[in-house]
Scaffold this active site. Structure first.
Site, PDB file in Angstrom:
ATOM      1  CB  SER A 258     -10.718   9.326  27.200  1.00  0.00           C
ATOM      2  OG  SER A 258     -11.499   8.280  27.709  1.00  0.00           O
TER       3      SER A 258
ATOM      4  CD  GLU B 102      -9.138  11.251  34.557  1.00  0.00           C
ATOM      5  OE1 GLU B 102     -10.087  11.415  33.774  1.00  0.00           O
ATOM      6  OE2 GLU B 102      -7.971  11.576  34.288  1.00  0.00           O
TER       7      GLU B 102
ATOM      8  CG  HIS C   1     -12.757  11.191  31.649  1.00  0.00           C
ATOM      9  ND1 HIS C   1     -11.493  10.670  31.710  1.00  0.00           N
ATOM     10  CD2 HIS C   1     -13.272  10.776  30.452  1.00  0.00           C
ATOM     11  CE1 HIS C   1     -11.243   9.969  30.616  1.00  0.00           C
ATOM     12  NE2 HIS C   1     -12.302  10.042  29.835  1.00  0.00           N
TER      13      HIS C   1
END
Length: 534
Positions: free
Chosen positions: A228, A348, A445
């Site tokens: 990220s 995600e 995610h």
């Protein structure tokens, strides 16, 4: 008061019978002085080591400098403080399911203990002082607003033990403390202020270069990794002249950093923040309390900012520290010889959207109405994903459409690097779905993190329990360790991982039955080009 390290193991034993297995590490001599930590199941852990001086007082909003030397024995038995956190409860702790994930990503908890004095790193090593092992340096997620290297999901013990590697995790300045562009307002003394957080990362790598050999690591075989925001940090370091030579391989997970912020936009955001904080001159910068500055940031930031909307913190292409956008118009020449592994997770955005009241509740008509307001690519993305995943609900199609930036950014960065680099590029797509919450999150995610860290058993809140998660962790940690060691990911549990190149775009799909696929999201990748400004 600090408890002398030599007594730390005895104290733990007094607190808990299970702690009798705990022992102190060897004493390691660093450039700043002698340090000692605690052994964790056969791995020496040195926690909360200073890699730079506290960025307070005259060093507030200034580039990092080396920490002062100290006498005596430094206590490396506990994590250093996380940096000042700019986290809002609208994030991934807003449902029972995602709140449980706080066990391994404790975002809200860190707001209670954050501090400006935060430039610490952690080291896990199989044998301090002996050997020359690959070094795996982790830069945390949380965008450029929150997070730390101390999150339990990042615990490096299992990875160090399995791979005979040295693992390092890093804290650095965040949000206004790391990326407030004060150069326009206050002049040359603050020329670096918009990129301080990334300069902290460079300083941490300088510390690794100078000291990691004493912990059994090889300073000439350093891999930087991040997910990220951490992936964006890795991307930017690949294009920072001051980082050249400090690392030798790079891993970008769910966070391709193709472009940087623009100095003028960052200066305008800083001006609004300073106005809300009542700061008129540099003396006021030193006087304001840290929490008051963050309160001013919240007042100056629109409520709907985020995910590409409104002002946000991050490195800026200032022409000096960050000479230009990292991967536009081309990949950075300085990293042409850096092997790169990059990838993303299939779903995600479910982690972020699961807290929305509409999640799990919408039908196709509502989805189409939502797409109409999501931008020029949205309708095409929904149609493409509907064909790709005929079993997806309207909710999961919406989530996939919201996440196209992860897909498109990954392929754009991989395209750029593979076109000009001498070193190989390896691309993955994680499609294994977590069973938690009846599979509601699918492949969200952060799912990759406990898998590649080999922390499956410790991360059941996200991965669930059972053999499937263990197999995925075994496979992915194999691949990450192999990449750090040799520059090519591999595992006995997967087929040969072929390098990525245009036009084939070969991608490893990470699942219980992994497989190489060519251009698996071509329709989504091409949407970006079709909707690019002419």
């Amino acid at each position: 008061m600090r408890i002398p390290t030599v007594f730390a193991a005895l104290l733990l034993a007094a607190v808990s019978p299970a702690a009798f297995a705990q022992d102190v590490t060897p004493i390691v001599e660093t450039g700043e002085g002698r340090v000692q930590g605690l052994e964790q199941d056969g791995i020496d852990a040195f926690l909360g080591l200073r890699y730079a001086a506290p960025p307070v007082g005259d060093l507030r909003f200034k580039p990092p400098v080396a920490a002062d030397a100290y006498s005596g024995l430094y206590d490396a038995t506990g994590m250093g403080a996380p940096c000042m956190q700019l986290y809002t409860p609208s994030g991934p702790n807003s449902t029972d399911v995602t709140r449980g994930i706080q066990a391994i990503f404790p975002t809200s908890t860190e707001q209670k203990i954050d501090n400006e004095d935060c430039l610490f790193l952690n080291v896990w090593t199989p044998d301090a002082g002996a050997g020359s092992r690959p070094v795996m340096v982790w830069f945390h997620g949380g965008g450029y607003d929150y997070g730390s290297g101390g999150w339990p999901a990042y615990n490096g013990r299992n990875l160090a033990a399995k791979g005979d590697v040295v693992v390092v995790t890093v804290n650095h300045r965040l949000n206004a403390f790391g990326y407030l562009n004060l150069a326009e307002k206050f002049g040359d003394d603050y020329a670096a202020s918009g990129n301080l957080g990334n300069l902290d990362l460079v300083r941490s790598l300088e510390w690794v270069r100078d000291n990691i050999g004493a912990f059994g690591g090889d300073p000439d075989n350093v891999t930087i990794m991040g997910e990220s925001g951490g992936g964006s940090k890795v991307s930017h370091l690949m294009a920072m002249p001051s980082a050249k030579g400090l690392f030798h391989k790079a891993v970008v997970q769910s966070g391709p950093g193709v472009t940087s912020g623009k100095p003028a936009e960052a200066a305008a955001y800083a001006s609004d923040i300073l106005a809300h904080a009542g700061i008129a001159d540099p003396a006021d910068l030193q006087a304001i309390a840290a929490d008051d500055l963050l309160a001013a940031v919240r007042r100056a930031t629109p409520a709907n900012a985020g995910f590409g909307r409104g002002p946000r913190f991050g490195p800026i292409a200032d022409g000096v520290i960050q000479p230009r956008d990292p991967f536009l118009p081309a990949a950075p020449e300085q990293s042409a010889d850096i092997p790169l592994m990059i990838g993303y997770n299939k779903d995600e955005m479910t982690l972020f959207l699961a807290a929305q009241p509409w999640f799990g509740m919408i039908d196709d008509a509502t989805l189409n109405a939502m797409a109409a307001g999501m931008g020029p690519q949205a309708a095409g993305a929904v149609a493409a994903y509907r064909e790709m995943y005929p079993d997806y609900s309207a909710t999961h199609l919406a989530s996939a459409a919201f996440g196209t930036r992860f897909v498109q950014g990954t392929y754009l960065l991989a395209d750029q690097q593979s076109r000009t680099a001498n070193a190989p590029v390896f691309v993955y797509r994680l499609t294994w779905e977590t069973p938690v919450a009846n599979g509601m999150l699918r492949s969200p995610h952060t799912l990759d993190i406990p898998l590649m860290f080999n922390n499956a058993a410790e991360s059941a809140a996200l991965l669930g329990e059972g053999e499937d998660a263990a197999r995925m962790a075994d496979m992915m940690s194999d691949a990450w360790i192999s990449f750090a060691r040799e520059g090519a990911p591999s595992s006995d549990l997967m087929p040969d991982w072929q390098p990525y190149s245009v036009p084939d775009r070969s991608v490893m799909e990470l699942n219980l039955q992994p497989a190489m696929r060519d251009d698996p999201e071509r329709s989504i990748r091409e949407l970006a080009a079709a909707n690019a400004p002419k």
